[in-house]
Every structure is written in C-alpha cells, then in structure tokens.
Write a protein that holds these residues in place. Structure first.
Motif, PDB file in Angstrom:
ATOM      1  N   GLY A   1       0.798  -1.224   0.000  1.00 56.45           N
ATOM      2  CA  GLY A   1       0.000   0.000   0.000  1.00 56.45           C
ATOM      3  C   GLY A   1       0.823   1.262   0.000  1.00 56.45           C
ATOM      4  O   GLY A   1       0.386   2.279   0.543  1.00 56.45           O
ATOM      5  N   TYR A   2       1.996   1.234  -0.573  1.00 58.12           N
ATOM      6  CA  TYR A   2       2.855   2.408  -0.627  1.00 58.12           C
ATOM      7  C   TYR A   2       3.767   2.272  -1.836  1.00 58.12           C
ATOM      8  O   TYR A   2       4.045   1.183  -2.309  1.00 58.12           O
ATOM      9  CB  TYR A   2       3.707   2.539   0.645  1.00 58.12           C
ATOM     10  N   GLN A   3       4.216   3.396  -2.340  1.00 60.69           N
ATOM     11  CA  GLN A   3       5.214   3.395  -3.399  1.00 60.69           C
ATOM     12  C   GLN A   3       6.453   4.128  -2.880  1.00 60.69           C
ATOM     13  O   GLN A   3       7.381   3.508  -2.393  1.00 60.69           O
ATOM     14  CB  GLN A   3       4.649   4.060  -4.666  1.00 60.69           C
ATOM     15  N   CYS A   4       6.436   5.465  -2.924  1.00 66.28           N
ATOM     16  CA  CYS A   4       7.572   6.203  -2.351  1.00 66.28           C
ATOM     17  C   CYS A   4       7.523   6.175  -0.825  1.00 66.28           C
ATOM     18  O   CYS A   4       8.546   6.340  -0.170  1.00 66.28           O
ATOM     19  CB  CYS A   4       7.588   7.639  -2.856  1.00 66.28           C
ATOM     20  N   GLY A   5       6.347   5.973  -0.249  1.00 66.57           N
ATOM     21  CA  GLY A   5       6.209   5.859   1.194  1.00 66.57           C
ATOM     22  C   GLY A   5       6.024   7.178   1.920  1.00 66.57           C
ATOM     23  O   GLY A   5       5.809   7.180   3.137  1.00 66.57           O
ATOM     24  N   TYR A   6       6.096   8.294   1.208  1.00 65.77           N
ATOM     25  CA  TYR A   6       6.040   9.590   1.894  1.00 65.77           C
ATOM     26  C   TYR A   6       4.687   9.812   2.569  1.00 65.77           C
ATOM     27  O   TYR A   6       4.624  10.304   3.698  1.00 65.77           O
ATOM     28  CB  TYR A   6       6.318  10.721   0.903  1.00 65.77           C
ATOM     29  N   CYS A   7       3.620   9.442   1.904  1.00 66.43           N
ATOM     30  CA  CYS A   7       2.281   9.669   2.462  1.00 66.43           C
ATOM     31  C   CYS A   7       1.840   8.565   3.401  1.00 66.43           C
ATOM     32  O   CYS A   7       0.809   8.692   4.067  1.00 66.43           O
ATOM     33  CB  CYS A   7       1.260   9.818   1.341  1.00 66.43           C
ATOM     34  N   THR A   8       2.586   7.468   3.476  1.00 65.81           N
ATOM     35  CA  THR A   8       2.140   6.270   4.185  1.00 65.81           C
ATOM     36  C   THR A   8       1.836   6.506   5.669  1.00 65.81           C
ATOM     37  O   THR A   8       0.794   6.046   6.159  1.00 65.81           O
ATOM     38  CB  THR A   8       3.152   5.130   4.008  1.00 65.81           C
ATOM     39  N   PRO A   9       2.688   7.199   6.437  1.00 69.72           N
ATOM     40  CA  PRO A   9       2.351   7.413   7.848  1.00 69.72           C
ATOM     41  C   PRO A   9       1.016   8.127   8.027  1.00 69.72           C
ATOM     42  O   PRO A   9       0.205   7.740   8.881  1.00 69.72           O
ATOM     43  CB  PRO A   9       3.519   8.264   8.362  1.00 69.72           C
ATOM     44  N   GLY A  10       0.782   9.159   7.205  1.00 71.34           N
ATOM     45  CA  GLY A  10      -0.489   9.865   7.295  1.00 71.34           C
ATOM     46  C   GLY A  10      -1.660   8.997   6.858  1.00 71.34           C
ATOM     47  O   GLY A  10      -2.750   9.065   7.443  1.00 71.34           O
ATOM     48  N   GLN A  11      -1.450   8.187   5.832  1.00 71.27           N
ATOM     49  CA  GLN A  11      -2.504   7.284   5.371  1.00 71.27           C
ATOM     50  C   GLN A  11      -2.891   6.304   6.482  1.00 71.27           C
ATOM     51  O   GLN A  11      -4.074   6.068   6.743  1.00 71.27           O
ATOM     52  CB  GLN A  11      -2.027   6.504   4.137  1.00 71.27           C
ATOM     53  N   ILE A  12      -1.900   5.736   7.156  1.00 71.84           N
ATOM     54  CA  ILE A  12      -2.162   4.737   8.189  1.00 71.84           C
ATOM     55  C   ILE A  12      -2.851   5.367   9.386  1.00 71.84           C
ATOM     56  O   ILE A  12      -3.860   4.831   9.898  1.00 71.84           O
ATOM     57  CB  ILE A  12      -0.851   4.037   8.596  1.00 71.84           C
ATOM     58  N   CYS A  13      -2.345   6.508   9.857  1.00 69.77           N
ATOM     59  CA  CYS A  13      -2.982   7.166  11.001  1.00 69.77           C
ATOM     60  C   CYS A  13      -4.408   7.594  10.658  1.00 69.77           C
ATOM     61  O   CYS A  13      -5.321   7.444  11.474  1.00 69.77           O
ATOM     62  CB  CYS A  13      -2.158   8.379  11.426  1.00 69.77           C
ATOM     63  N   SER A  14      -4.601   8.105   9.463  1.00 69.82           N
ATOM     64  CA  SER A  14      -5.942   8.521   9.047  1.00 69.82           C
ATOM     65  C   SER A  14      -6.877   7.327   8.954  1.00 69.82           C
ATOM     66  O   SER A  14      -8.042   7.393   9.366  1.00 69.82           O
ATOM     67  CB  SER A  14      -5.869   9.241   7.697  1.00 69.82           C
ATOM     68  N   ALA A  15      -6.370   6.204   8.436  1.00 64.99           N
ATOM     69  CA  ALA A  15      -7.217   5.008   8.302  1.00 64.99           C
ATOM     70  C   ALA A  15      -7.631   4.469   9.662  1.00 64.99           C
ATOM     71  O   ALA A  15      -8.769   4.025   9.844  1.00 64.99           O
ATOM     72  CB  ALA A  15      -6.465   3.937   7.520  1.00 64.99           C
ATOM     73  N   ILE A  16      -6.745   4.515  10.652  1.00 62.42           N
ATOM     74  CA  ILE A  16      -7.098   4.046  11.994  1.00 62.42           C
ATOM     75  C   ILE A  16      -8.189   4.927  12.582  1.00 62.42           C
ATOM     76  O   ILE A  16      -9.173   4.436  13.150  1.00 62.42           O
ATOM     77  CB  ILE A  16      -5.856   4.024  12.897  1.00 62.42           C
ATOM     78  N   GLY A  17      -8.029   6.236  12.432  1.00 63.43           N
ATOM     79  CA  GLY A  17      -9.072   7.137  12.911  1.00 63.43           C
ATOM     80  C   GLY A  17     -10.376   6.949  12.175  1.00 63.43           C
ATOM     81  O   GLY A  17     -11.459   7.022  12.771  1.00 63.43           O
ATOM     82  N   MET A  18     -10.300   6.688  10.870  1.00 61.62           N
ATOM     83  CA  MET A  18     -11.502   6.482  10.074  1.00 61.62           C
ATOM     84  C   MET A  18     -12.248   5.228  10.500  1.00 61.62           C
ATOM     85  O   MET A  18     -13.477   5.221  10.643  1.00 61.62           O
ATOM     86  CB  MET A  18     -11.128   6.371   8.592  1.00 61.62           C
ATOM     87  N   LEU A  19     -11.518   4.136  10.736  1.00 65.30           N
ATOM     88  CA  LEU A  19     -12.156   2.893  11.156  1.00 65.30           C
ATOM     89  C   LEU A  19     -12.835   3.066  12.515  1.00 65.30           C
ATOM     90  O   LEU A  19     -13.901   2.495  12.768  1.00 65.30           O
ATOM     91  CB  LEU A  19     -11.125   1.767  11.202  1.00 65.30           C
ATOM     92  N   ASP A  20     -12.221   3.846  13.378  1.00 64.50           N
ATOM     93  CA  ASP A  20     -12.845   4.112  14.666  1.00 64.50           C
ATOM     94  C   ASP A  20     -14.123   4.920  14.489  1.00 64.50           C
ATOM     95  O   ASP A  20     -15.115   4.700  15.195  1.00 64.50           O
ATOM     96  CB  ASP A  20     -11.867   4.855  15.573  1.00 64.50           C
ATOM     97  N   GLU A  21     -14.124   5.857  13.543  1.00 58.43           N
ATOM     98  CA  GLU A  21     -15.334   6.631  13.260  1.00 58.43           C
ATOM     99  C   GLU A  21     -16.474   5.716  12.818  1.00 58.43           C
ATOM    100  O   GLU A  21     -17.622   5.866  13.249  1.00 58.43           O
ATOM    101  CB  GLU A  21     -15.046   7.656  12.161  1.00 58.43           C
ATOM    102  N   ILE A  22     -16.147   4.747  11.966  1.00 57.81           N
ATOM    103  CA  ILE A  22     -17.164   3.820  11.483  1.00 57.81           C
ATOM    104  C   ILE A  22     -17.707   2.971  12.632  1.00 57.81           C
ATOM    105  O   ILE A  22     -18.925   2.785  12.773  1.00 57.81           O
ATOM    106  CB  ILE A  22     -16.583   2.919  10.371  1.00 57.81           C
ATOM    107  N   GLN A  23     -16.802   2.493  13.491  1.00 57.33           N
ATOM    108  CA  GLN A  23     -17.232   1.666  14.617  1.00 57.33           C
ATOM    109  C   GLN A  23     -18.106   2.452  15.594  1.00 57.33           C
ATOM    110  O   GLN A  23     -18.988   1.892  16.233  1.00 57.33           O
ATOM    111  CB  GLN A  23     -16.004   1.092  15.336  1.00 57.33           C
TER     112      GLN A  23
END
Length: 213
Positions: free
Chosen positions: A138-160
């Motif tokens: 789920g990454y290529q250059c990896g620059y956005c990856t930390p933000g993507q992962i933190c955002s996804a964790i927060g998003m999943l919590d929003e859904i729950q």
C-alpha cells in the motif's frame, strides 16, 4: 583674491548620502530597545503527551504541532507535505481523532493524547494496519504512508462509533466497503496513486485494527 568654492560633484554627493544612511541605521540599532529587536514572541512552556510519553517543551507560541513533532521531538515519521491541511501527509491521532498536524498549534494540544506513526507498534509487533500495508504493497515512495495509516485508523474508529460520512448514504458496517473507504479517506493524497492497494489494506485490517490508546 580668493578663489571661488568648488562645486560638489554628483559622485561626492552619492558617497556622502550612502555613508549617512549606513551610520544612521547603525545608530538606530544601538539606541533601539532590546524588546523591539527580538525575533518574535517569548517562548512558552507546553507539555505534549506523545505516544504515551510526556514531553516538556519551550516553544514559540506560533509553532505548529507538526513542527513540534518533527523539529523538537525528532518524530520525523509525521511528514510535511503541503503545510496547508490539504494532502494529509501530516495526519496524527489526537485523543483518538485524526488531525492534520500542520493545522494545529502545539500549545493548543497541551493535555491531549497524541499518537504518531512511531507509536502504533506494540511490543515489537506492527499494528495490524501497518502489516496490511506491507502485505498489500500500500505504498510506493512511502512519503504519504504514515499519514494514510494514522488517518485510516481514525476512520475505522469513526465507522465503529457510527460517525456518519460526509456523503451520508454509505453503509456504516463494522467492516467498511471500498466506496466508503475511498470517500472517507479523500483527505489523504497518494501522489504515486497506490489507492487500490491502500483500500485493500484498509479493508483487510478493518475488523482487527483497534485504535491505539
């Protein structure tokens, strides 16, 4: 018989004007009060709790949370992208809610619990979402990856927790579908366009990625 005074040439006049300007600025600097020569407002003390650890910092009150994390705490996993809250590269979790760190002052976060990508792993084991990103590339250059992962964790919590999406007509099942993930993750940009892999990683981890506290 006295000789007439010589006229002042343009060159002499220019030199005299330049010298006057230089010495005038020097005199003004020497007589200016020290408070007027300061480089900004006085620093203020702030305690930031990051990844479960308290940190006491003396910061310029204009320092963003992003700059405090990167420049003062050495947590370079949180990336600086647009610095305008538009790309999501600096996303962290504040009290469990995803936040663009570039859009918040550090002094406003005193008393809050901040989690960065460095705080997701536990006991030497990657967070389930980190493992899913590796598995699904789920990454290529990896620059956005930390933000993507933190955002996804927060998003999943929003859904729950049943927080509705901006669209409002998407499902809110415990396991998010692809359309909902894409809509809710719209604030995180991947310039390498690894979006299909990102969505696949989030879907796999959606039922086993508890929010870190």
């Amino acid at each position: 018989m006295t000789s007439p005074p010589r006229s002042i040439t343009r060159r002499v006049l220019s030199i005299a004007s330049a010298a006057t300007a230089v010495f005038g600025r020097e005199l003004q600097a020497q007589t200016m009060p020290s408070s007027s020569r300061s480089n900004g407002p006085a620093k203020c003390n702030v305690r930031l709790t990051v990844n479960g650890q308290p940190h006491d910092l003396a910061l310029d009150p204009r320092t963003s949370l992003l700059d405090a994390l990167r420049d003062h705490l050495g947590l370079a996993g949180t990336k600086k992208g647009c610095d305008h809250g538009q790309c999501g590269a600096c996303t962290v979790l504040v009290n469990g809610v995803r936040l663009n760190a570039c859009m918040s002052l550090a002094v406003a976060r005193e008393g809050d619990s901040i989690v960065t990508v460095e705080g997701l792993a536990s006991d030497g084991k990657l967070h389930p979402l980190q493992e899913a990103f590796v598995k699904h590339d789920g990454y290529q250059c990896g620059y956005c990856t930390p933000g993507q992962i933190c955002s996804a964790i927060g998003m999943l919590d929003e859904i729950q927790r049943g927080v509705p999406s901006a669209v409002g007509d998407l499902s809110m099942a415990p396991q998010a579908n692809g359309a909902e993930i894409r809509e809710r993750m719209g604030g995180n940009i991947c310039r390498c366009s690894a979006y299909p892999n990102i969505v696949a990683a989030i879907q796999e981890a959606s039922v086993q990625a508890p929010l870190p506290r």
